[in-house]
Design an enzyme around this catalytic site. Structure first.
Site, PDB file in Angstrom:
ATOM      1  N   ASP A 136      46.321  36.904  26.893  1.00 12.31           N
ATOM      2  CA  ASP A 136      46.146  36.865  28.339  1.00 12.31           C
ATOM      3  C   ASP A 136      45.104  37.903  28.723  1.00 12.31           C
ATOM      4  O   ASP A 136      45.240  39.091  28.403  1.00 12.31           O
ATOM      5  CB  ASP A 136      47.467  37.150  29.046  1.00 12.31           C
ATOM      6  CG  ASP A 136      47.444  36.714  30.503  1.00 12.31           C
ATOM      7  OD1 ASP A 136      46.726  35.746  30.815  1.00 12.31           O
ATOM      8  OD2 ASP A 136      48.150  37.321  31.319  1.00 12.31           O
ATOM      9  N   HIS A 143      42.126  40.833  41.773  1.00 11.05           N
ATOM     10  CA  HIS A 143      43.514  41.114  41.403  1.00 11.05           C
ATOM     11  C   HIS A 143      43.598  42.480  40.719  1.00 11.05           C
ATOM     12  O   HIS A 143      44.509  43.275  41.005  1.00 11.05           O
ATOM     13  CB  HIS A 143      44.041  40.022  40.481  1.00 11.05           C
ATOM     14  CG  HIS A 143      45.403  40.291  39.923  1.00 11.05           C
ATOM     15  ND1 HIS A 143      46.549  40.199  40.681  1.00 11.05           N
ATOM     16  CD2 HIS A 143      45.804  40.670  38.678  1.00 11.05           C
ATOM     17  CE1 HIS A 143      47.602  40.494  39.935  1.00 11.05           C
ATOM     18  NE2 HIS A 143      47.171  40.790  38.724  1.00 11.05           N
ATOM     19  N   GLU A 209      52.091  34.401  38.596  1.00  9.46           N
ATOM     20  CA  GLU A 209      50.676  34.738  38.488  1.00  9.46           C
ATOM     21  C   GLU A 209      49.864  33.447  38.470  1.00  9.46           C
ATOM     22  O   GLU A 209      50.104  32.558  37.652  1.00  9.46           O
ATOM     23  CB  GLU A 209      50.392  35.576  37.238  1.00  9.46           C
ATOM     24  CG  GLU A 209      51.029  36.958  37.305  1.00  9.46           C
ATOM     25  CD  GLU A 209      50.433  37.939  36.308  1.00  9.46           C
ATOM     26  OE1 GLU A 209      49.832  37.467  35.317  1.00  9.46           O
ATOM     27  OE2 GLU A 209      50.562  39.154  36.523  1.00  9.46           O
ATOM     28  N   GLN A 250      57.479  46.129  34.333  1.00  8.13           N
ATOM     29  CA  GLN A 250      56.085  46.418  34.011  1.00  8.13           C
ATOM     30  C   GLN A 250      55.695  47.833  34.434  1.00  8.13           C
ATOM     31  O   GLN A 250      54.988  48.538  33.710  1.00  8.13           O
ATOM     32  CB  GLN A 250      55.183  45.396  34.704  1.00  8.13           C
ATOM     33  CG  GLN A 250      53.696  45.553  34.420  1.00  8.13           C
ATOM     34  CD  GLN A 250      52.864  44.502  35.137  1.00  8.13           C
ATOM     35  OE1 GLN A 250      53.383  43.691  35.898  1.00  8.13           O
ATOM     36  NE2 GLN A 250      51.567  44.505  34.893  1.00  8.13           N
ATOM     37  N   THR A 370      45.441  36.716  36.417  1.00 10.41           N
ATOM     38  CA  THR A 370      45.632  36.292  37.800  1.00 10.41           C
ATOM     39  C   THR A 370      44.303  36.226  38.547  1.00 10.41           C
ATOM     40  O   THR A 370      43.518  37.178  38.512  1.00 10.41           O
ATOM     41  CB  THR A 370      46.581  37.256  38.526  1.00 10.41           C
ATOM     42  OG1 THR A 370      47.777  37.377  37.772  1.00 10.41           O
ATOM     43  CG2 THR A 370      46.911  36.761  39.915  1.00 10.41           C
TER      44      THR A 370
END
Length: 435
Positions: A136, A143, A209, A250, A370
């Site tokens: 990712d 973002h 997201e 997170q 995102t």
């Protein structure tokens, strides 16, 4: 100057009609699209197919009606995953697309082909490939600035952001198809006061997201980087991705090595791979970098990629709470934005991922990260929409949200449209939060 055109052909003719009536004027799957997926009819096993209107075409069943490379590709598509097909590269995918297009637009072929068509509503869909690895990225600069300002108000973007396509290795084992419920994860959460003990329990700040997925087609050998000018030859197509995030987990774990449990519990993917050929009319220039931003290093820069390496795709995200569904209310659109919000192109991600010698493989999944537009109404996550949970949003029925609650369903759609061409879509990526 390098030639910057992206070739289109007869398959992009906006006047082309199919004898599959539901395809004509279909918002997602007209004959100009023909995305790839894996499906199972009620009386069979999983196999590769193409979406056409409200139907799915069994590719293995029509292999005998095709010639040469198209026939070979169709036979490979008849397997339970598309990895081998994608590994043959863009020429094979193009031959298959062109061959099927001819069959579906030729009335004389109807009697030979229609037995291979199945109603999509009667079929089960599957992940289109076996995903070996998932990376990712963090290409949405707006973002990144928004999130960075929450965690590092004085320094939202770290110095490397505009030089390095930032990414992390995700968890391929927890990638699930659109429609599979998301179980709310548990984990450690940051203590309210510095020096206190962290708490443990279900995430209270679960977020979506708004992302896109880039599928690797043909891979590369270990130790042999993919040059930026050849990177697109290794991209099979794109889908919609929702990399669910537990923001409270997170916030506690992300330093010093980045996301871990906050991201590995579930990622949702849409079922159809829209090929690079289908997207040819909707290619556009990579947005110019703001004045003062550095030019990409040489291994990441290609003039043709800068001129055509972005995708003119619009993404939209909706929410349907349990109460909304119970009351028969339509999903509420939370935000929308363009895929051109990427700071780096898809080709740059491929080139960077492999530059150290990493061997990408057919079916590998790269997330864009995102994609927030930078304008009001273009936020790609709830943490941005609610300013870190400080400002609740009010839905049309009076319900409020800062983060996702049990029973909430998130639906992401995406489409491409341009004057002179038929609109095509990527379908939808949806899932319900299950506590």
């Amino acid at each position: 100057m390098t030639d910057t055109t992206i070739d289109t052909d007869f398959t992009h003719d906006p006047e082309a009609k199919s004898w599959v009536e539901s395809a004509n004027g279909h918002p997602d799957f007209p004959v100009q699209n023909l995305p790839l997926g894996v499906f199972c009819p009620s009386d069979g096993n999983p196999r590769g197919g193409m979406a056409i209107g409200d139907m799915i075409l069994d590719l293995g069943d029509i292999a005998g009606l095709l010639e040469l490379e198209a026939a070979t590709a169709a036979r490979l598509a008849g397997q339970s995953t598309l990895n081998e097909l994608l590994d043959r590269g863009p020429d094979s995918l193009r031959a298959l697309r062109q061959g099927v297009f001819k069959l579906l637009t030729d009335e004389d072929k109807k009697s030979a082909v229609e037995a291979a068509l199945h109603k999509a509503k009667d079929c089960q869909l599957y992940l289109p490939v076996t995903v070996g690895d998932y990376t990712d990225f963090y290409t949405g600069i707006h973002h990144a600035e928004n999130i960075g300002s929450l965690f590092r108000p004085d320094n939202p973007l770290l110095p490397n952001y505009k030089y390095v396509p930032i990414g992390y290795h995700g968890r391929s084992s927890s990638i699930r198809l659109s429609g599979v419920d998301v179980k709310r994860p548990s984990g450690q959460k940051k203590p309210a006061e510095e020096g206190a003990e962290p708490s443990f329990g279900p995430s209270a700040r679960l977020d979506y997201e708004l992302e896109m997925a880039i599928w690797v087609g043909r891979g590369n050998a270990l130790g042999h980087p993919i040059p930026i000018g050849e990177a697109e030859e290794h991209i099979a197509g794109i889908s919609i991705l929702n990399d669910w995030s537990a923001r409270d987990i997170q916030a506690w774990e992300y330093q010093p090595l980045g996301p871990f449990l906050a991201k590995n519990f579930h990622s949702s993917i849409s079922p159809w791979i829209v090929t690079m050929d289908a997207l040819a009319p909707f290619r556009t220039a990579q947005p110019a970098r703001p004045a003062g931003d550095p030019k990409p290093l040489e291994y990441l820069f290609d003039e043709r990629d800068q001129a055509t390496g972005a995708f003119g795709i619009t993404m939209e995200v909706f929410i349907a709470t349990a109460k909304m569904r119970e009351d028969g209310e339509a999903p509420h659109k939370l935000s929308s934005g363009p895929m051109t919000a990427m700071y780096w192109t898809a080709a740059q991600l491929i080139a960077h991922h492999s530059v150290g010698g990493c061997n990408l493989r057919s079916g590998d999944l790269l997330g864009t990260g995102t994609l927030t537009s930078g304008e009001e109404g273009g936020e790609g996550s709830l943490i941005e929409l609610t300013q870190g949970g400080k400002k609740a949003i009010t839905l049309p029925n009076g319900e409020t949200r800062t983060f996702l609650e049990d029973g909430d369903e998130v639906i992401i759609t995406a489409f491409a449209e341009k004057d002179g061409f038929a609109r095509i879509g990527l379908g939808e990526c949806r899932a319900v939060i299950n506590g």
